[in-house]
Design a protein around this motif. Structure first.
Motif, PDB file in Angstrom:
ATOM      1  N   MET A  90      77.884  38.210  11.672  1.00 53.42           N
ATOM      2  CA  MET A  90      76.783  37.256  11.504  1.00 53.42           C
ATOM      3  C   MET A  90      75.728  37.858  10.581  1.00 53.42           C
ATOM      4  O   MET A  90      75.128  38.889  10.897  1.00 53.42           O
ATOM      5  N   ASN A  91      75.511  37.230   9.467  1.00 57.61           N
ATOM      6  CA  ASN A  91      74.464  37.724   8.571  1.00 57.61           C
ATOM      7  C   ASN A  91      73.099  37.238   9.001  1.00 57.61           C
ATOM      8  O   ASN A  91      72.195  38.024   9.238  1.00 57.61           O
ATOM      9  N   LYS A  92      72.983  35.918   9.101  1.00 58.54           N
ATOM     10  CA  LYS A  92      71.748  35.340   9.611  1.00 58.54           C
ATOM     11  C   LYS A  92      71.650  35.719  11.093  1.00 58.54           C
ATOM     12  O   LYS A  92      72.649  35.742  11.803  1.00 58.54           O
ATOM     13  N   LYS A  93      70.425  36.047  11.560  1.00 60.86           N
ATOM     14  CA  LYS A  93      70.260  36.371  12.977  1.00 60.86           C
ATOM     15  C   LYS A  93      70.554  35.133  13.811  1.00 60.86           C
ATOM     16  O   LYS A  93      70.154  34.023  13.440  1.00 60.86           O
ATOM     17  N   PRO A  94      71.219  35.309  14.932  1.00 59.51           N
ATOM     18  CA  PRO A  94      71.605  34.131  15.721  1.00 59.51           C
ATOM     19  C   PRO A  94      70.405  33.466  16.393  1.00 59.51           C
ATOM     20  O   PRO A  94      69.361  34.070  16.577  1.00 59.51           O
ATOM     21  N   SER A  95      70.604  32.214  16.756  1.00 58.96           N
ATOM     22  CA  SER A  95      69.550  31.479  17.472  1.00 58.96           C
ATOM     23  C   SER A  95      69.774  31.645  18.969  1.00 58.96           C
ATOM     24  O   SER A  95      70.909  31.631  19.456  1.00 58.96           O
ATOM     25  N   ILE A  96      68.651  31.771  19.669  1.00 55.39           N
ATOM     26  CA  ILE A  96      68.677  32.050  21.109  1.00 55.39           C
ATOM     27  C   ILE A  96      67.937  30.943  21.829  1.00 55.39           C
ATOM     28  O   ILE A  96      66.864  30.514  21.397  1.00 55.39           O
ATOM     29  N   LEU A  97      68.501  30.502  22.946  1.00 57.61           N
ATOM     30  CA  LEU A  97      67.756  29.586  23.822  1.00 57.61           C
ATOM     31  C   LEU A  97      67.687  30.219  25.208  1.00 57.61           C
ATOM     32  O   LEU A  97      68.725  30.539  25.802  1.00 57.61           O
ATOM     33  N   ILE A  98      66.465  30.396  25.689  1.00 56.45           N
ATOM     34  CA  ILE A  98      66.281  30.937  27.044  1.00 56.45           C
ATOM     35  C   ILE A  98      66.110  29.766  27.999  1.00 56.45           C
ATOM     36  O   ILE A  98      65.180  28.965  27.838  1.00 56.45           O
ATOM     37  N   VAL A  99      66.968  29.649  28.996  1.00 54.60           N
ATOM     38  CA  VAL A  99      66.807  28.610  30.021  1.00 54.60           C
ATOM     39  C   VAL A  99      66.302  29.289  31.297  1.00 54.60           C
ATOM     40  O   VAL A  99      67.013  30.098  31.898  1.00 54.60           O
ATOM     41  N   GLY A 100      65.086  28.958  31.665  1.00 49.46           N
ATOM     42  CA  GLY A 100      64.456  29.614  32.813  1.00 49.46           C
ATOM     43  C   GLY A 100      63.651  30.812  32.358  1.00 49.46           C
ATOM     44  O   GLY A 100      64.044  31.949  32.573  1.00 49.46           O
ATOM     45  N   ALA A 101      62.527  30.554  31.706  1.00 49.62           N
ATOM     46  CA  ALA A 101      61.744  31.655  31.156  1.00 49.62           C
ATOM     47  C   ALA A 101      60.716  32.129  32.168  1.00 49.62           C
ATOM     48  O   ALA A 101      59.508  32.013  31.971  1.00 49.62           O
ATOM     49  N   GLY A 102      61.197  32.701  33.258  1.00 52.45           N
ATOM     50  CA  GLY A 102      60.328  33.416  34.193  1.00 52.45           C
ATOM     51  C   GLY A 102      60.120  34.821  33.655  1.00 52.45           C
ATOM     52  O   GLY A 102      60.136  35.038  32.443  1.00 52.45           O
ATOM     53  N   ALA A 103      59.941  35.769  34.553  1.00 52.39           N
ATOM     54  CA  ALA A 103      59.675  37.142  34.106  1.00 52.39           C
ATOM     55  C   ALA A 103      60.851  37.679  33.294  1.00 52.39           C
ATOM     56  O   ALA A 103      60.670  38.232  32.201  1.00 52.39           O
ATOM     57  N   ILE A 104      62.055  37.510  33.809  1.00 56.47           N
ATOM     58  CA  ILE A 104      63.242  38.094  33.167  1.00 56.47           C
ATOM     59  C   ILE A 104      63.520  37.402  31.832  1.00 56.47           C
ATOM     60  O   ILE A 104      63.662  38.055  30.791  1.00 56.47           O
TER      61      ILE A 104
END
Lengths: 311, 311
Positions: free
Chosen positions: B1-15
């Motif tokens: 992967m050249n372009k940095k991957p996209s991230i989705l956080i589901v449940g953005a509590g402390a962790i």
């Protein structure tokens, strides 16, 4: 005995006050040794409401823990809770005459030996009380239901003293049975108490049906009962496994209720953990009987006590 | 992967918030799906204090649970608690693209299967987080210490996705290890968590040393650990019994502390009872492994929940 015997109640809470009232009705002289309720009882006697009628009475003498006795009683009835901080041997010491019979109306297993060893010359009568009663304030007791006693000489047998005492309770208006094997009766009572009472505390004061109806709850109670039966058998008191079904069935037939230990816990009173559970686990260890379920509940309760700085 | 991957956080509590911040530092686009913290994060982003410095960031997109996605992510990182009332399969459904890799940073055992079964075409990466962090208010997280991840493809192996993700976490500033047998690592972590966490709750929020120093406490913890080892072995993940000594020794070397489940309990938050304990007991049943100590604690916790009308 022609003259009615003299009775001294040590620890006149709900249980002691009630059975004292019954013996008073039977014509005995009944005195009481009190601690926290001394002033109230001195002022107004012991007030008892009951389905049997008004059982209120004035004790013949009201002593404070630490007083010196005017005389020693024929029967000393010890009704204090069996708790680690309560030295029962010392508590009865001033009142034990040469001929005093020591009577325990207390819960739990293996609770007699300490007293039998300390007073080997005095006959010891061990009693089981099947009663619902509670102390509502100083010197005031509400008797709700039941009241039957089962008693026998410890460690076994029935003697003249047992017969006389049992007869007095019957004359006073309650049921009283004699048993040749009172320790065996304790095991039968604890087959229910040892699982249900401590479990209700670990479960934060759960009632009987909540405990049984929780997924896995009845199985856990049954597993604990099986462990009690194994320890009892190792101690020489075999019980029929069918008693487990009977206990479960009878509990299911009654409305949901919170047992006495659950109520003690919910009202911030000390619980008879060792008498009802710890002693059973200790006996299990002595006989190398595995009691993982009972032990888990016991250690959990100890952890709580440690957390609260109570041990 | 050249372009940095996209991230989705589901449940953005402390962790979730913390690991999102690390990936943001590594140069990824990081978005978040939120429920209760939506408004706060929308207004002020995610604030994180940390020994690593200020990790605060604005997510690239802030979604509300129920929104329709603008695009599906390369990595969907699921960080919600594993609780009976939380349908994780439904929660991630709108965001799962054909090539989305599903990443779990969650506690407990046997928590992957449900998702792997629901999304058989999407690679599933299972992660263990060794971290002390807590959400102090909406959108505000305090990272206290640690942060290392251990991850692998579920049920086993290491693939390109694992390698890429682990490398991004390292670039973002934390330790990350790859493992061919991530389930085995879960068992090793649960060797500690499965006894200590639920026991601390039954003991009303006791800390580690109170539990170990109670009479019979260390033995009980060890008995529970032995049961975990037996279940793990039956599942095909044998562990050395010497790990028990190591776990006890390490716990004794640390100051007394209340574990995350104890804190959840004391703060009236739901506890991950099934993920940490119930699933182990269920696996034990499937393999006919006796786990009386674990089961007693489990059923007790269920009785409490029943008492509070929670099940």
């Amino acid at each position: 005995m022609n003259k009615k015997p003299s009775i001294l109640i040590v620890g006149a809470g709900a249980i002691g006050s009630f059975y004292g009232a019954i013996l008073k009705k039977a014509g005995c002289s009944v005195s009481a040794v009190l601690r926290s309720d001394y002033n109230a009882v001195r002022a107004q006697g012991i007030r008892i409401t009951s389905p049997l009628g008004d059982l209120s009475y004035e004790p013949d003498h009201v002593y404070r823990d630490g007083d010196l006795p005017e005389e020693t009683p024929d029967f000393l009835i010890l009704c204090v809770k069996v708790l680690p901080g309560v030295d029962r041997v010392a508590l009865v010491a001033p009142w034990m005459g040469e001929k005093t019979r020591l009577v325990l109306i207390e819960n739990g297993l293996d609770i007699e030996k300490e007293l039998a060893d300390a007073y080997p010359q005095n006959p010891l009568i061990s009693c089981l009380a099947f009663i619902a009663a509670s102390r509502t304030e100083s010197g005031v007791v509400e008797h709700k239901a039941y009241g039957k006693l089962v008693m026998g000489r410890y460690p076994e047998g029935i003697d003249e003293g047992c017969r006389a005492l049992s007869q007095l309770f019957i004359e006073g208006g309650i049921k009283s049975d004699l048993t040749e094997r009172v320790v065996s009766e304790r095991w039968r009572k604890c087959l229910w108490n040892t699982p249900f009472n401590p479990l209700s505390v670990v479960a934060n004061g759960a009632d009987t049906l909540t405990m049984l109806d929780t997924t896995g709850g009845e199985e856990l109670v049954r597993a604990m009962m099986r462990e009690v039966i194994e320890v009892a058998a190792a101690e020489g008191y075999p019980m029929d496994e069918a008693l487990i079904d009977q206990n479960i069935d009878n509990t299911r037939k009654m409305p949901a209720y919170k047992n006495s230990m659950a109520l003690d816990y919910l009202n911030d009173r000390p619980i008879e953990r060792e008498a009802v559970l710890g002693n059973v686990v200790a006996l299990a260890k002595r006989h190398s009987v595995a009691v993982p379920h009972l032990n888990t509940v016991l250690v959990t309760l100890k952890m709580r006590a440690a957390l609260e700085g109570r041990e």
